[in-house]
Design a protein around this motif. Sequence first.
Motif, mmCIF file in Angstrom:
data_model
loop_
_atom_site.group_PDB
_atom_site.id
_atom_site.type_symbol
_atom_site.label_atom_id
_atom_site.label_comp_id
_atom_site.label_asym_id
_atom_site.label_seq_id
_atom_site.Cartn_x
_atom_site.Cartn_y
_atom_site.Cartn_z
ATOM 1 N N UNK A 1 0.821 -1.216 0.000
ATOM 2 C CA UNK A 1 0.000 0.000 0.000
ATOM 3 C C UNK A 1 0.852 1.263 0.000
ATOM 4 N N UNK A 2 1.891 1.266 -0.826
ATOM 5 C CA UNK A 2 2.761 2.433 -0.946
ATOM 6 C C UNK A 2 2.070 3.554 -1.720
ATOM 7 N N UNK A 3 1.220 3.193 -2.663
ATOM 8 C CA UNK A 3 0.607 4.187 -3.543
ATOM 9 C C UNK A 3 -0.873 3.863 -3.773
ATOM 10 N N UNK A 4 -1.577 4.865 -4.330
ATOM 11 C CA UNK A 4 -2.952 4.685 -4.786
ATOM 12 C C UNK A 4 -3.020 4.561 -6.305
ATOM 13 N N UNK A 5 -2.058 5.202 -6.978
ATOM 14 C CA UNK A 5 -2.064 5.263 -8.444
ATOM 15 C C UNK A 5 -0.646 4.982 -8.936
ATOM 16 N N UNK B 1 5.079 -4.256 -24.555
ATOM 17 C CA UNK B 1 3.784 -4.905 -24.353
ATOM 18 C C UNK B 1 3.873 -6.152 -23.477
ATOM 19 N N UNK B 2 5.085 -6.628 -23.168
ATOM 20 C CA UNK B 2 5.219 -7.729 -22.216
ATOM 21 C C UNK B 2 4.628 -7.357 -20.849
ATOM 22 N N UNK B 3 4.575 -6.056 -20.564
ATOM 23 C CA UNK B 3 4.060 -5.616 -19.267
ATOM 24 C C UNK B 3 2.539 -5.700 -19.181
ATOM 25 N N UNK B 4 1.884 -6.112 -20.252
ATOM 26 C CA UNK B 4 0.436 -6.348 -20.177
ATOM 27 C C UNK B 4 0.131 -7.385 -19.102
ATOM 28 N N UNK B 5 0.994 -8.395 -18.974
ATOM 29 C CA UNK B 5 0.788 -9.421 -17.940
ATOM 30 C C UNK B 5 0.851 -8.806 -16.543
ATOM 31 N N UNK B 6 1.759 -7.846 -16.342
ATOM 32 C CA UNK B 6 1.848 -7.153 -15.054
ATOM 33 C C UNK B 6 0.561 -6.393 -14.767
ATOM 34 N N UNK B 7 0.044 -5.720 -15.782
ATOM 35 C CA UNK B 7 -1.176 -4.933 -15.612
ATOM 36 C C UNK B 7 -2.367 -5.830 -15.291
ATOM 37 N N UNK B 8 -2.450 -6.963 -15.958
ATOM 38 C CA UNK B 8 -3.554 -7.889 -15.679
ATOM 39 C C UNK B 8 -3.523 -8.369 -14.229
ATOM 40 N N UNK B 9 -2.338 -8.715 -13.745
ATOM 41 C CA UNK B 9 -2.212 -9.136 -12.356
ATOM 42 C C UNK B 9 -2.581 -8.001 -11.410
ATOM 43 N N UNK B 10 -2.115 -6.811 -11.740
ATOM 44 C CA UNK B 10 -2.420 -5.635 -10.921
ATOM 45 C C UNK B 10 -3.932 -5.431 -10.811
ATOM 46 N N UNK B 11 -4.624 -5.475 -11.938
ATOM 47 C CA UNK B 11 -6.080 -5.254 -11.930
ATOM 48 C C UNK B 11 -6.804 -6.345 -11.152
ATOM 49 N N UNK B 12 -6.297 -7.566 -11.230
ATOM 50 C CA UNK B 12 -6.928 -8.669 -10.531
ATOM 51 C C UNK B 12 -6.774 -8.544 -9.019
ATOM 52 N N UNK B 13 -5.569 -8.174 -8.580
ATOM 53 C CA UNK B 13 -5.273 -8.143 -7.152
ATOM 54 C C UNK B 13 -5.636 -6.815 -6.483
ATOM 55 N N UNK B 14 -5.656 -5.724 -7.269
ATOM 56 C CA UNK B 14 -5.860 -4.398 -6.670
ATOM 57 C C UNK B 14 -6.905 -3.609 -7.460
ATOM 58 N N UNK B 15 -8.145 -4.081 -7.460
ATOM 59 C CA UNK B 15 -9.181 -3.425 -8.268
ATOM 60 C C UNK B 15 -9.505 -2.004 -7.821
ATOM 61 N N UNK B 16 -9.127 -1.639 -6.598
ATOM 62 C CA UNK B 16 -9.439 -0.298 -6.102
ATOM 63 C C UNK B 16 -8.275 0.682 -6.290
ATOM 64 N N UNK B 17 -7.172 0.204 -6.854
ATOM 65 C CA UNK B 17 -6.061 1.094 -7.190
ATOM 66 C C UNK B 17 -6.082 1.404 -8.688
#
Length: 228
Positions: A131-135, A143-159
């Motif tokens: 919880x270091x950041x909100x955004x 585009x390899x970082x799409x996988x990072x974004x997908x994980x982020x959205x799955x685990x942190x839907x409120x960020x």
Amino acid sequence: MTDGNQAPEPKVRAAFYIDGFNFYHALDALGQPHLKWLSYWKLCKNVLPQRTQELVGVTWCTARHPSDNSKAIRHDALVLAQKCEGVLVRTGHFVNEDRDCRGCGNAWKHPSEKEGDINVAINLLRDAFHNVYDHAYLLTADSDQVATIRMFKSEFPHKNLTVVVPPGRERSKHLHAASPNGSIQLNENHIDRAVMRQIVMKAGVGSVRRPFEYDPPAGWVHPEDRPK
């Protein structure tokens, strides 16, 4: 809105994660070496909507070139300068990989950067867990970082997360589509306004002089010295 009896709304905490290898090649393509001597902290701060967000961290994921001494010296100077500016530096490495030409039969060793994209992903996700950041702002065109974004959205839907596209690079439709908050395109003006002074220093960290290869052209005026 707030009235005189209400405290102002707290600002959103924003953190940047920079794919250094990807970003460097975008800067190099601009053909203006002095633009490489920029404060990543200042660049990131300038991108934010400053009335509503505050910068709480910048993580730069990079690697030191092992076989080119002049590049290594410049890299070391830039690392120290970024640390003086408050940037967290995560360092990967290079390996020499075998390459060959099927047409002519020649073979050679090619230096290949390792760990950079992984360091970006794990630092972005780790800081979300803590919880270091909100955004989060992800500076890359990879585009390899799409996988990072997908994980982020799955685990942190409120960020929130926004992709920041390096200057001169095309906006990846895959990154843009995956990003919860779309993307921002950097341009040369963003970079120019964040160029550092010739000498960068901070108590407890050190001081460093800009490598002569990054000296600005004649007539260039530092952003802080330009008419307001």
